[in-house]
Motif scaffolding. Structure first.
Motif, PDB file in Angstrom:
ATOM      1  N   TRP A 133       0.631  -0.934   0.071  1.00 51.26           N
ATOM      2  CA  TRP A 133      -0.019   0.025   0.041  1.00 51.26           C
ATOM      3  C   TRP A 133       0.907   1.452  -0.122  1.00 51.26           C
ATOM      4  O   TRP A 133       2.114   1.308   0.373  1.00 51.26           O
ATOM      5  N   ILE A 134       0.346   2.291  -0.705  1.00 53.74           N
ATOM      6  CA  ILE A 134       0.811   3.668  -0.318  1.00 53.74           C
ATOM      7  C   ILE A 134      -0.177   4.775  -0.116  1.00 53.74           C
ATOM      8  O   ILE A 134      -1.546   4.447  -0.316  1.00 53.74           O
ATOM      9  N   TYR A 135      -0.042   5.428   1.032  1.00 47.52           N
ATOM     10  CA  TYR A 135      -0.859   6.358   1.776  1.00 47.52           C
ATOM     11  C   TYR A 135      -0.568   7.715   1.079  1.00 47.52           C
ATOM     12  O   TYR A 135       0.446   8.113   1.162  1.00 47.52           O
ATOM     13  N   GLU A 136      -1.464   8.496   0.703  1.00 49.27           N
ATOM     14  CA  GLU A 136      -1.381  10.058   0.441  1.00 49.27           C
ATOM     15  C   GLU A 136      -2.070  10.896   1.311  1.00 49.27           C
ATOM     16  O   GLU A 136      -3.298  10.731   1.502  1.00 49.27           O
ATOM     17  N   LEU A 137      -1.573  11.881   1.668  1.00 47.94           N
ATOM     18  CA  LEU A 137      -2.156  12.821   2.613  1.00 47.94           C
ATOM     19  C   LEU A 137      -1.617  14.180   2.276  1.00 47.94           C
ATOM     20  O   LEU A 137      -0.343  14.407   2.001  1.00 47.94           O
ATOM     21  N   PRO A 138      -2.264  15.404   2.581  1.00 51.44           N
ATOM     22  CA  PRO A 138      -1.767  16.641   2.809  1.00 51.44           C
ATOM     23  C   PRO A 138      -0.884  16.959   3.712  1.00 51.44           C
ATOM     24  O   PRO A 138      -1.142  16.637   5.198  1.00 51.44           O
ATOM     25  N   GLU A 139       0.325  17.521   3.724  1.00 52.41           N
ATOM     26  CA  GLU A 139       0.861  18.043   4.904  1.00 52.41           C
ATOM     27  C   GLU A 139       0.374  19.083   5.619  1.00 52.41           C
ATOM     28  O   GLU A 139      -0.401  19.995   5.203  1.00 52.41           O
ATOM     29  N   PRO A 140       0.104  18.952   7.035  1.00 57.31           N
ATOM     30  CA  PRO A 140      -0.437  19.786   7.921  1.00 57.31           C
ATOM     31  C   PRO A 140       0.103  21.029   7.704  1.00 57.31           C
ATOM     32  O   PRO A 140       1.285  21.248   8.025  1.00 57.31           O
ATOM     33  N   ARG A 141      -0.762  22.268   7.608  1.00 55.50           N
ATOM     34  CA  ARG A 141      -0.446  23.560   7.701  1.00 55.50           C
ATOM     35  C   ARG A 141      -0.044  24.070   8.975  1.00 55.50           C
ATOM     36  O   ARG A 141       1.075  24.874   9.049  1.00 55.50           O
ATOM     37  N   GLU A 142      -0.387  23.484  10.073  1.00 55.71           N
ATOM     38  CA  GLU A 142      -0.148  23.861  11.159  1.00 55.71           C
ATOM     39  C   GLU A 142       0.458  22.450  12.075  1.00 55.71           C
ATOM     40  O   GLU A 142      -0.106  21.216  11.979  1.00 55.71           O
ATOM     41  N   LEU A 143       1.654  22.635  12.731  1.00 51.94           N
ATOM     42  CA  LEU A 143       2.224  21.706  13.522  1.00 51.94           C
ATOM     43  C   LEU A 143       1.791  21.563  14.674  1.00 51.94           C
ATOM     44  O   LEU A 143       2.169  22.092  15.730  1.00 51.94           O
ATOM     45  N   ARG A 144       1.114  20.300  15.063  1.00 56.24           N
ATOM     46  CA  ARG A 144       0.379  19.929  16.337  1.00 56.24           C
ATOM     47  C   ARG A 144      -0.196  18.586  16.166  1.00 56.24           C
ATOM     48  O   ARG A 144      -0.470  18.116  14.861  1.00 56.24           O
ATOM     49  N   ASP A 145      -0.414  17.943  17.195  1.00 59.82           N
ATOM     50  CA  ASP A 145      -0.948  16.648  17.320  1.00 59.82           C
ATOM     51  C   ASP A 145      -2.322  16.635  16.630  1.00 59.82           C
ATOM     52  O   ASP A 145      -3.163  17.588  17.225  1.00 59.82           O
ATOM     53  N   GLN A 146      -2.525  16.005  15.770  1.00 59.37           N
ATOM     54  CA  GLN A 146      -3.864  15.847  14.936  1.00 59.37           C
ATOM     55  C   GLN A 146      -4.083  14.606  14.114  1.00 59.37           C
ATOM     56  O   GLN A 146      -3.262  13.745  14.020  1.00 59.37           O
ATOM     57  N   THR A 147      -5.294  14.609  13.711  1.00 56.11           N
ATOM     58  CA  THR A 147      -5.640  13.365  12.639  1.00 56.11           C
ATOM     59  C   THR A 147      -5.984  14.185  11.451  1.00 56.11           C
ATOM     60  O   THR A 147      -6.419  14.967  11.172  1.00 56.11           O
ATOM     61  N   VAL A 148      -5.294  13.137  10.345  1.00 52.79           N
ATOM     62  CA  VAL A 148      -5.545  13.534   8.905  1.00 52.79           C
ATOM     63  C   VAL A 148      -5.956  12.436   8.025  1.00 52.79           C
ATOM     64  O   VAL A 148      -5.584  11.327   8.391  1.00 52.79           O
ATOM     65  N   ARG A 149      -7.071  12.650   7.258  1.00 47.41           N
ATOM     66  CA  ARG A 149      -7.563  11.576   6.400  1.00 47.41           C
ATOM     67  C   ARG A 149      -6.461  11.556   5.348  1.00 47.41           C
ATOM     68  O   ARG A 149      -6.454  12.225   4.632  1.00 47.41           O
ATOM     69  N   ALA A 150      -6.205  10.091   4.908  1.00 45.30           N
ATOM     70  CA  ALA A 150      -5.292   9.912   3.935  1.00 45.30           C
ATOM     71  C   ALA A 150      -6.074   8.981   2.896  1.00 45.30           C
ATOM     72  O   ALA A 150      -6.959   8.312   3.388  1.00 45.30           O
ATOM     73  N   THR A 151      -5.395   9.110   1.766  1.00 40.56           N
ATOM     74  CA  THR A 151      -5.921   8.038   0.577  1.00 40.56           C
ATOM     75  C   THR A 151      -5.146   6.803   0.544  1.00 40.56           C
ATOM     76  O   THR A 151      -3.921   6.813   0.621  1.00 40.56           O
ATOM     77  N   GLN A 152      -5.591   5.790   0.462  1.00 41.46           N
ATOM     78  CA  GLN A 152      -4.794   4.395   0.429  1.00 41.46           C
ATOM     79  C   GLN A 152      -4.928   3.938  -1.130  1.00 41.46           C
ATOM     80  O   GLN A 152      -6.009   3.746  -1.586  1.00 41.46           O
ATOM     81  N   TYR A 153      -3.754   3.561  -1.757  1.00 42.96           N
ATOM     82  CA  TYR A 153      -3.618   3.015  -3.063  1.00 42.96           C
ATOM     83  C   TYR A 153      -3.135   1.604  -2.658  1.00 42.96           C
ATOM     84  O   TYR A 153      -2.046   1.208  -2.086  1.00 42.96           O
ATOM     85  N   VAL A 154      -3.629   0.842  -3.667  1.00 42.89           N
ATOM     86  CA  VAL A 154      -3.264  -0.658  -3.574  1.00 42.89           C
ATOM     87  C   VAL A 154      -2.100  -0.795  -4.650  1.00 42.89           C
ATOM     88  O   VAL A 154      -2.454  -0.341  -5.941  1.00 42.89           O
ATOM     89  N   VAL A 155      -0.967  -1.468  -4.400  1.00 39.60           N
ATOM     90  CA  VAL A 155       0.077  -1.623  -5.233  1.00 39.60           C
ATOM     91  C   VAL A 155       0.490  -3.061  -5.617  1.00 39.60           C
ATOM     92  O   VAL A 155       0.744  -3.846  -4.477  1.00 39.60           O
ATOM     93  N   THR A 156       0.807  -3.340  -6.918  1.00 40.75           N
ATOM     94  CA  THR A 156       1.372  -4.605  -7.123  1.00 40.75           C
ATOM     95  C   THR A 156       2.481  -4.351  -8.120  1.00 40.75           C
ATOM     96  O   THR A 156       2.616  -3.090  -8.856  1.00 40.75           O
ATOM     97  N   TYR A 157       3.212  -5.308  -8.530  1.00 40.19           N
ATOM     98  CA  TYR A 157       4.496  -5.240  -9.300  1.00 40.19           C
ATOM     99  C   TYR A 157       4.153  -6.006 -10.599  1.00 40.19           C
ATOM    100  O   TYR A 157       3.555  -7.310 -10.520  1.00 40.19           O
TER     101      TYR A 157
END
Length: 348
Positions: A133-157
């Motif tokens: 898997w690969i996960y993609e998310l926006p880098e937070p604009r503010e640096l603090r402990d937080q929860t961010v929703r990510a997109t998950q991609y399924v990867v094969t070779y």
């Protein structure tokens, strides 16, 4: 499964002898960078957070100067850590949601638009997993402990499952690449032009990579690719890479510090930052061969400076090579012991 104690005891004996072997073979380790670079992200530092015990990936933030993103290898959860290089302290822990349970997170890279990509691509059982898997998310604009929703991609070779620890995102095109980890020659794998969250993403080999890769990184201008192993590294020119051609520019001076796992260019492209696993693990800065990669891509590939603490040699760059002379044989033994211990514990 329980493992016999004899291999562990033998490996431990070598590890206890490691400091003497290293000093005898390489001399004193390179000193940390001076105060002029403090806070810029170009200085060596030590990760202080006791929660970070297996730092396996490293990526310089362009949104937050002097900050590096890292993560643990496995058994930690869906967490990313933002570390201030001026102090070594964690300034934010991000919890990823919208994904499954991470399995073996090995790499992190930042693409265009300050998008973070996380590579859950490890496979210590040598090709057991049908997909990673690969996960993609926006880098937070503010640096603090937080929860961010990510997109998950399924990867094969395209040529079957494999172990990998290196994921890079081109800073201009946003295309994702993976370097597999093979003792007898790995490859650079290219992903689709755009990853799909609803279907599969097949990565295909486009060029050989001549070492046992534990991480890789693009220069900020996208014109260089650095690939490291435990004992050495190679810097490639990226021109014509889409045609399956990457031009080797020169070797990298990889410092010997614990189990070398990660590499990142600094945000300005003037330094390569090398990280390792372990509690309070060091991240060591080295000048980029050829002179940086922020704007003009530097000159022609050159050799690293003589005082960089390099263990790499002129030719071989794999786990069995790296140009190590007879005086550095002990380092190879130490590395083998480290790898043996890691595999024994992970497969046990």
């Amino acid at each position: 499964m329980r493992r016999p104690l004899a291999p562990l005891a033998a490996a431990a004996a070598v590890l206890f002898a490691a400091p003497a072997l290293l000093v005898g073979a390489l001399g004193a380790p390179a000193a940390a960078a001076g105060g002029d670079d403090a806070g810029t992200g170009n200085d060596s530092f030590t990760i202080q957070d006791p929660r970070i015990t297996e730092s396996s990936g490293l990526a310089a933030s362009r949104l937050h100067p002097g900050v590096y993103w890292t993560h643990n290898d496995s058994d930690d959860g869906p967490y990313l850590y933002a570390v201030d290089s001026a102090t070594g302290e964690t300034v934010a822990r991000v919890t990823l949601t919208g994904i499954g349970t991470p399995r073996d997170v090995e790499a992190i890279s930042i693409g265009p638009g300050d998008r973070i990509f996380v590579g859950d691509i490890g496979d210590n059982l040598d090709g057991t997993w049908p997909h990673v898997w690969i996960y993609e998310l926006p880098e937070p604009r503010e640096l603090r402990d937080q929860t961010v929703r990510a997109t998950q991609y399924v990867v094969t070779y395209s040529d079957g499952a494999r172990d990998a620890e290196s994921l890079v995102v081109h800073p201009k095109t946003g295309r994702v690449y993976i370097v597999d980890k093979k003792e007898e020659g790995g490859h650079l794998y290219e992903g689709p032009e755009k990853l799909s969250a609803s279907g599969g993403n097949v990565f295909r080999p486009i060029a050989p990579v001549d070492l046992w890769a534990t991480d890789a990184a693009f220069s900020p201008d996208g014109r260089r690719l650095a690939v490291r192993s435990y004992f050495g590294g190679i810097q490639y020119k990226w021109d014509d890479a889409t045609d399956g051609k990457i031009e080797r520019e020169g070797r990298l001076g990889v410092p010997l510090a614990g189990q070398g796992e990660s590499v990142s260019y600094s945000a300005d492209g003037s330094r390569l930052m090398y990280g390792s696993e372990g509690e309070q693990s060091p991240v060591e800065a080295r000048e980029v061969p050829g002179g940086g990669g922020a704007g003009d891509g530097g000159g022609k590939g050159g050799e690293p400076s003589g005082d960089d603490g390099s263990a790499a040699g002129e030719d071989g760059d794999g786990i069995g090579g790296d140009g190590l002379g007879a005086g550095v044989i002990g380092v190879v033994v130490v590395g083998a012991a480290l790898l043996g211990l890691r595999r024994l514990f992970r497969r046990g």
